[in-house]
Design a protein around this motif. Structure first.
Motif, PDB file in Angstrom:
ATOM      1  N   GLU A 298       0.705  -1.344   0.263  1.00  0.00           N
ATOM      2  CA  GLU A 298       0.179  -0.207   0.153  1.00  0.00           C
ATOM      3  C   GLU A 298       0.852   1.302  -0.058  1.00  0.00           C
ATOM      4  OE1 GLU A 298      -0.987  -2.367   1.890  1.00  0.00           O
ATOM      5  OE2 GLU A 298      -2.444  -3.218   1.766  1.00  0.00           O
ATOM      6  N   ASP A 299       2.125   1.362   0.596  1.00  0.00           N
ATOM      7  CA  ASP A 299       2.840   2.965   1.097  1.00  0.00           C
ATOM      8  C   ASP A 299       3.513   2.946  -0.889  1.00  0.00           C
ATOM      9  OD1 ASP A 299       2.142   2.935   3.227  1.00  0.00           O
ATOM     10  OD2 ASP A 299       3.931   2.064   4.120  1.00  0.00           O
ATOM     11  N   LEU A 300       3.585   2.004  -0.790  1.00  0.00           N
ATOM     12  CA  LEU A 300       4.380   2.034  -2.605  1.00  0.00           C
ATOM     13  C   LEU A 300       3.460   2.669  -3.472  1.00  0.00           C
ATOM     14  CD1 LEU A 300       7.070  -0.876  -3.616  1.00  0.00           C
ATOM     15  CD2 LEU A 300       7.421   1.955  -2.856  1.00  0.00           C
ATOM     16  N   ALA A 301       1.781   1.834  -3.508  1.00  0.00           N
ATOM     17  CA  ALA A 301       0.901   2.222  -3.904  1.00  0.00           C
ATOM     18  C   ALA A 301       1.185   3.601  -4.165  1.00  0.00           C
ATOM     19  CB  ALA A 301       0.164   1.641  -3.549  1.00  0.00           C
TER      20      ALA A 301
ATOM     21  N   MET B 245       1.448   6.217  -6.822  1.00  0.00           N
ATOM     22  CA  MET B 245      -0.095   6.538  -7.814  1.00  0.00           C
ATOM     23  C   MET B 245       0.032   7.208  -8.484  1.00  0.00           C
ATOM     24  SD  MET B 245      -3.410   7.218  -6.479  1.00  0.00           S
ATOM     25  CE  MET B 245      -3.012   6.419  -4.902  1.00  0.00           C
ATOM     26  N   ARG B 246       0.520   8.708  -8.464  1.00  0.00           N
ATOM     27  CA  ARG B 246       0.477  10.182  -9.559  1.00  0.00           C
ATOM     28  C   ARG B 246       2.138  10.466  -9.723  1.00  0.00           C
ATOM     29  NH1 ARG B 246      -4.180   9.841  -7.069  1.00  0.00           N
ATOM     30  NH2 ARG B 246      -5.633  10.763  -7.148  1.00  0.00           N
TER      31      ARG B 246
ATOM     32  N   MET C 245       6.450   6.580 -12.723  1.00  0.00           N
ATOM     33  CA  MET C 245       6.666   5.076 -11.660  1.00  0.00           C
ATOM     34  C   MET C 245       5.423   4.099 -12.224  1.00  0.00           C
ATOM     35  SD  MET C 245       8.686   2.684 -11.452  1.00  0.00           S
ATOM     36  CE  MET C 245       8.900   1.263 -10.878  1.00  0.00           C
ATOM     37  N   GLY C 246       4.478   5.428 -11.855  1.00  0.00           N
ATOM     38  CA  GLY C 246       2.467   5.020 -11.579  1.00  0.00           C
ATOM     39  C   GLY C 246       2.562   4.417 -12.975  1.00  0.00           C
ATOM     40  N   GLU C 247       2.768   5.468 -13.681  1.00  0.00           N
ATOM     41  CA  GLU C 247       2.268   5.071 -15.259  1.00  0.00           C
ATOM     42  C   GLU C 247       2.741   4.946 -15.719  1.00  0.00           C
ATOM     43  OE1 GLU C 247       2.761   9.233 -17.027  1.00  0.00           O
ATOM     44  OE2 GLU C 247       2.285   9.688 -15.693  1.00  0.00           O
ATOM     45  N   PHE C 248       4.030   3.970 -15.502  1.00  0.00           N
ATOM     46  CA  PHE C 248       5.119   3.253 -15.764  1.00  0.00           C
ATOM     47  C   PHE C 248       4.205   1.761 -15.721  1.00  0.00           C
ATOM     48  CE2 PHE C 248       7.979  -0.363 -15.393  1.00  0.00           C
ATOM     49  CZ  PHE C 248       8.720  -0.332 -16.781  1.00  0.00           C
ATOM     50  N   LEU C 249       3.675   1.831 -14.421  1.00  0.00           N
ATOM     51  CA  LEU C 249       3.436  -0.056 -14.135  1.00  0.00           C
ATOM     52  C   LEU C 249       2.389  -0.336 -14.697  1.00  0.00           C
ATOM     53  CD1 LEU C 249       4.340  -0.115 -10.338  1.00  0.00           C
ATOM     54  CD2 LEU C 249       5.578  -1.520 -12.394  1.00  0.00           C
TER      55      LEU C 249
END
Length: 80
Positions: A9-12, A16-17, A20-24
Motif C-alpha cells: 500500500e505504501d508504494l502504491a 500512484m501519481r 513510476m505509476g504510469e510505467f507500471l
C-alpha cells in the motif's frame, strides 16, 4: 491497484501519481499480450517460483537501459 492487492500500500500511494505509476500501469497492461505472443503454448510451462527471479531480471534490465540512455546523453553532450 496491483501493488495494494499485493500488500504494498505504501508504494502504491507513493507511485500512484508519478511516472513510476504510469510505467507500471502501461507495463501491466501490455505484459499479458506480450507473454502470450512470445511464449505461445509454452506459457503453460511457467512456474510461479520463477516470478521473483524474473522480477529481479526485469529490474536489472531496466536499470541498465536507463544507464545506457544516461551514458549516451552524456557522451553526446561532450565536445569532440
Amino acid at each position: 491497484m496491483i501493488l495494494a492487492l499485493a500488500g504494498q500500500e505504501d508504494l502504491a500511494c507513493e507511485w500512484m501519481r508519478s511516472e513510476m505509476g504510469e510505467f507500471l500501469e502501461e507495463f501491466f497492461s501490455a505484459l499479458p499480450g506480450h507473454l502470450d505472443r512470445t511464449l505461445g503454448r509454452r506459457v503453460a510451462d511457467l512456474r510461479p517460483r520463477w516470478a521473483n527471479g524474473t522480477s529481479q531480471l526485469v529490474a536489472r534490465m531496466l536499470a541498465k537501459h536507463i544507464d545506457d540512455f544516461a551514458n549516451r546523453d552524456i557522451a553526446m553532450s561532450l565536445p569532440r
